[in-house]
Structure formats: structure tokens, C-alpha cells
Enzyme design. Structure first.
Site, short mmCIF file in Angstrom:
data_model
loop_
_atom_site.label_atom_id
_atom_site.label_comp_id
_atom_site.label_asym_id
_atom_site.label_seq_id
_atom_site.Cartn_x
_atom_site.Cartn_y
_atom_site.Cartn_z
N ARG A 112 -13.28 -8.61 0.10
CA ARG A 112 -12.49 -8.12 1.24
C ARG A 112 -12.06 -6.68 1.05
NH1 ARG A 112 -6.96 -6.01 2.12
NH2 ARG A 112 -6.44 -6.44 4.31
N VAL A 113 -12.18 -5.88 2.13
CA VAL A 113 -11.71 -4.50 2.15
C VAL A 113 -10.81 -4.34 3.36
CG1 VAL A 113 -12.37 -2.08 2.43
CG2 VAL A 113 -13.76 -3.60 0.98
N GLY A 114 -9.65 -3.74 3.16
CA GLY A 114 -8.71 -3.54 4.25
C GLY A 114 -8.79 -2.16 4.86
N ASP A 115 -7.67 -1.72 5.43
CA ASP A 115 -7.65 -0.44 6.14
C ASP A 115 -7.48 0.77 5.24
OD1 ASP A 115 -4.91 -1.48 5.70
OD2 ASP A 115 -4.34 0.44 6.59
N THR A 155 0.83 -1.20 0.00
CA THR A 155 0.00 0.00 0.00
C THR A 155 0.87 1.26 0.00
OG1 THR A 155 -1.71 -1.12 1.28
CG2 THR A 155 -1.70 1.29 1.35
N THR A 162 0.39 0.81 6.86
CA THR A 162 0.57 -0.19 5.83
C THR A 162 0.83 -1.53 6.50
OG1 THR A 162 1.82 -0.79 3.83
CG2 THR A 162 3.05 0.22 5.63
N GLY A 163 0.65 -2.60 5.74
CA GLY A 163 0.83 -3.93 6.30
C GLY A 163 -0.49 -4.67 6.38
N MET A 164 -0.69 -5.44 7.44
CA MET A 164 -1.91 -6.21 7.60
C MET A 164 -3.06 -5.28 7.97
SD MET A 164 -3.56 -8.97 7.39
CE MET A 164 -2.21 -10.10 7.06
N GLY A 165 -3.92 -5.05 6.99
CA GLY A 165 -5.00 -4.08 7.17
C GLY A 165 -5.94 -4.40 8.31
#
Length: 324
Positions: A212-215, A184, A235-238
Site C-alpha cells: 500500500r502507498v498513500g498520498d 505523517t 495528512t490523515g487518510m491518504g
């Protein structure tokens, strides 16, 4: 006596004016030395993006215009498989994009699960400026984008289509820490007026579950700013960032007096305290306050951020991390 006092006071006032003038210049010089802007900063080593944004800032463009044009560089970069055109597909072969943008006045726009549009960040800005809403999703977001003049495009490259078909043979789903420094892109810009804006855009996790939607498009998670305080991007694991509302937390910690570095460290610590499996994923933040000071922190080493300041674009490997 009154006359003498009057003359004396007048003389002192004259000295006071002169001293104040010298003092004011001294203060202004000190402020100019401590205020480090205009500046552009972004997650990961996206120096082309920060160079675009930083160059615009140096020409007097607004922070809002700079962050949009800056992240668009990576949205068009086919070598970046986690943002925009050429992004990794989900398990069903769909390239779906998420993005959000925030302006100095606190306004925000976001799109989630957007297909076939190369620049979701620009659609997010249109949502912010042309609608009474903050977020549009899926088919509604696509319809809105087309109405605004955006053109549909196939975002799945032949290379990634081949990789996806190979993945289908095993269907192993495992988040990859740092993803070879491509992830990201979240960007913060502080312009010559001292105004701050931010943008965040992604294609999300490779081979994610459809829908799926992340942060990244969530205001307060992947991006948050307050023009009186500063801003932060994650950034990273949302999923981990969403659970802690990490970017909002960092800005609030800076409001309480913490430096950008201290605030980023506290946000990461909040995550690991709640996640026993934190060694299995990455979470990283970059923060920028109104003075132009930058902080970053992450769970695992290997995270870097790009910065453009005074005509120079640099990659800054974060030496501040929790540890493996």
C-alpha cells in the site's frame, strides 16, 4: 513662458523625486510588516522539526535545505511510530517508507515502498537532483539509495515488533483518527528570499496491506507548491486525499485569489461531499502562501500544526474543523 514652464516642471519633478523616495520607504515598511517570513510550518505538533527548519532559515539557509533537515528530525525519532525509523509495519511485518520533496523551481523527487533506509526524504531529494525521474519504488529505490551512499538499517523496533505480533492474533484493521497527534509530517518553508519548498514523509498506515502507498509521496496529493503562489500539505487518510488531489487543489484555489484558510476549507469540503463515511476518518491540510500567511482545516477536531517564526516554535491547535 517656455522658460517659466521649464523651471516650474523642474521644481515639481524635484518634489516628485523626494515624495517618491518617502513613498517608497513607506511601501517597503508596509511590505516588511505584511510579509511574514522566513517561516516553517508542519503538520501536527512536531516543534522539534520546525525548530530545526526555522533556525536554518534564520541563518540564511534555503527553504529546500530547511525542509529536508526539518523532517529528518522526525524520521529519526523512534517515539514517532508513523515516520521513518521505528515506523509501524505493514501486515507482513515490513516497515516501508514513502516520501517526496519539492523545490522552488518546481522540481520534485519521490520514493515509495522504500525499506531499510532511515531517511527516505533524503533519497527523494537525490532522485530529484541526480536522476531524470520523479519517483522510484521498492527494490529500485533501495538500490538507488545504496548507490548514493545510504546505509541499510533495520527500522522495526523491538517494541513495534511485539505490538505487530499481538495484532496478528486479532488482525483488526481500523484507521485511528489523529493517532495521538503522531502522523505523517508534511512541512513547508518560506526562506528569506521568499522562495518556498516542501517535504512530506511517512511510514503510512499501521498494519496496511503489503504494498500500500498513500498520498504522502504523491506530488499534488500529500504535497504541492508553486513558488509564485504558495504550497500545501495534507495528512490523515491518504486514500481520501489522493482522490481529491488535495494539495494541488489548494494551491490552485489560492491562485484564484482565495486565502490559505479558505482554500483548505474548500479542499476538505470537496472530500466530504464525495465520501458519505467521512466521519470515520481524518483529513487535514496546512497551506502557506507567499506572504507567509498560514491556513488549516480538517474534518475532525484534534488536528494541530507546528510553526516556527521569529525564533519561536509553537503548537497551533486548529480550531477550524468541519465537526464530528
Amino acid at each position: 513662458m517656455k522658460r517659466r514652464n521649464f523651471i516650474k516642471n523642474t521644481a515639481l519633478t524635484g518634489v516628485g523625486i523626494s515624495s517618491t523616495s518617502v513613498f517608497s520607504k513607506s511601501i517597503l515598511n508596509e511590505l516588511n510588516m505584511t510579509q511574514k517570513y522566513p517561516v516553517a510550518v508542519a503538520t501536527w505538533n512536531f516543534q522539534n522539526a520546525t525548530k530545526m527548519a526555522g533556525t536554518m532559515l534564520e541563518k540564511g539557509n534555503s527553504a529546500l535545505d530547511a525542509v529536508e533537515k526539518g523532517v529528518m528530525v522526525e524520521e529519526s525519532n523512534l517515539k514517532n511510530t508513523t515516520v521513518g525509523d521505528g515506523g509501524a509495519p505493514d501486515r507482513d511485518g515490513n516497515v516501508t517508507l514513502d516520501a517526496c520533496i519539492m523545490s522552488p523551481d518546481g522540481n520534485a523527487g519521490s520514493v515509495v515502498y522504500l525499506k531499510e533506509i532511515e531517511h527516505p526524504i533524503s533519497v527523494a531529494r537525490k532522485v530529484m537532483e541526480e536522476t531524470p525521474h520523479v519517483m522510484l519504488a521498492g527494490e529500485g529505490a533501495l538500490q538507488f539509495a545504496i548507490q548514493q551512499g545510504f546505509k541499510k538499517k533495520n527500522l522495526l523496533t523491538e517494541e513495534y515488533e511485539k505490538a505487530w505480533k499481538e495484532w496478528l492474533e486479532h488482525k483488526e484493521y481500523k484507521p485511528i483518527i489523529n493517532i495521538e497527534n503522531h502522523d505523517t509530517i508534511g512541512m513547508l518553508c518560506l526562506d528569506e528570499k521568499g522562495d518556498i519548498a516542501g517535504a512530506c514523509t511517512t511510514s503510512g498506515l499501521s498494519y496496511k496491506i503489503n504494498g500500500r502507498v498513500g498520498d504522502s509521496p504523491i506530488i499534488g496529493a500529500g504535497l504541492f507548491l508553486d513558488n509564485e503562489i504558495g504550497g500545501a500539505v495534507g495528512t490523515g487518510m491518504g486514500e481520501a486525499i489522493m482522490k481529491s488531489v488535495g494539495s494541488f487543489l489548494i494551491v490552485e484555489l489560492m491562485r484564484q485569489g482565495k486565502s490559505p484558510q479558505e482554500a483548505c476549507e474548500e479542499a476538505v469540503m470537496r472530500t466530504i461531499k464525495k465520501a458519505p463515511n467521512y466521519k470515520d476518518f481524518q483529513v487535514a491540510y496546512v497551506a502557506l502562501n507567499k506572504k507567509g500567511e498560514i491556513g488549516s482545516y480538517c474534518i475532525h477536531k484534534g488536528f494541530s500544526y507546528a510553526k516556527f517564526y521569529k525564533g519561536e516554535s509553537t503548537d497551533n491547535l486548529s480550531d477550524s474543523y468541519l465537526d464530528e
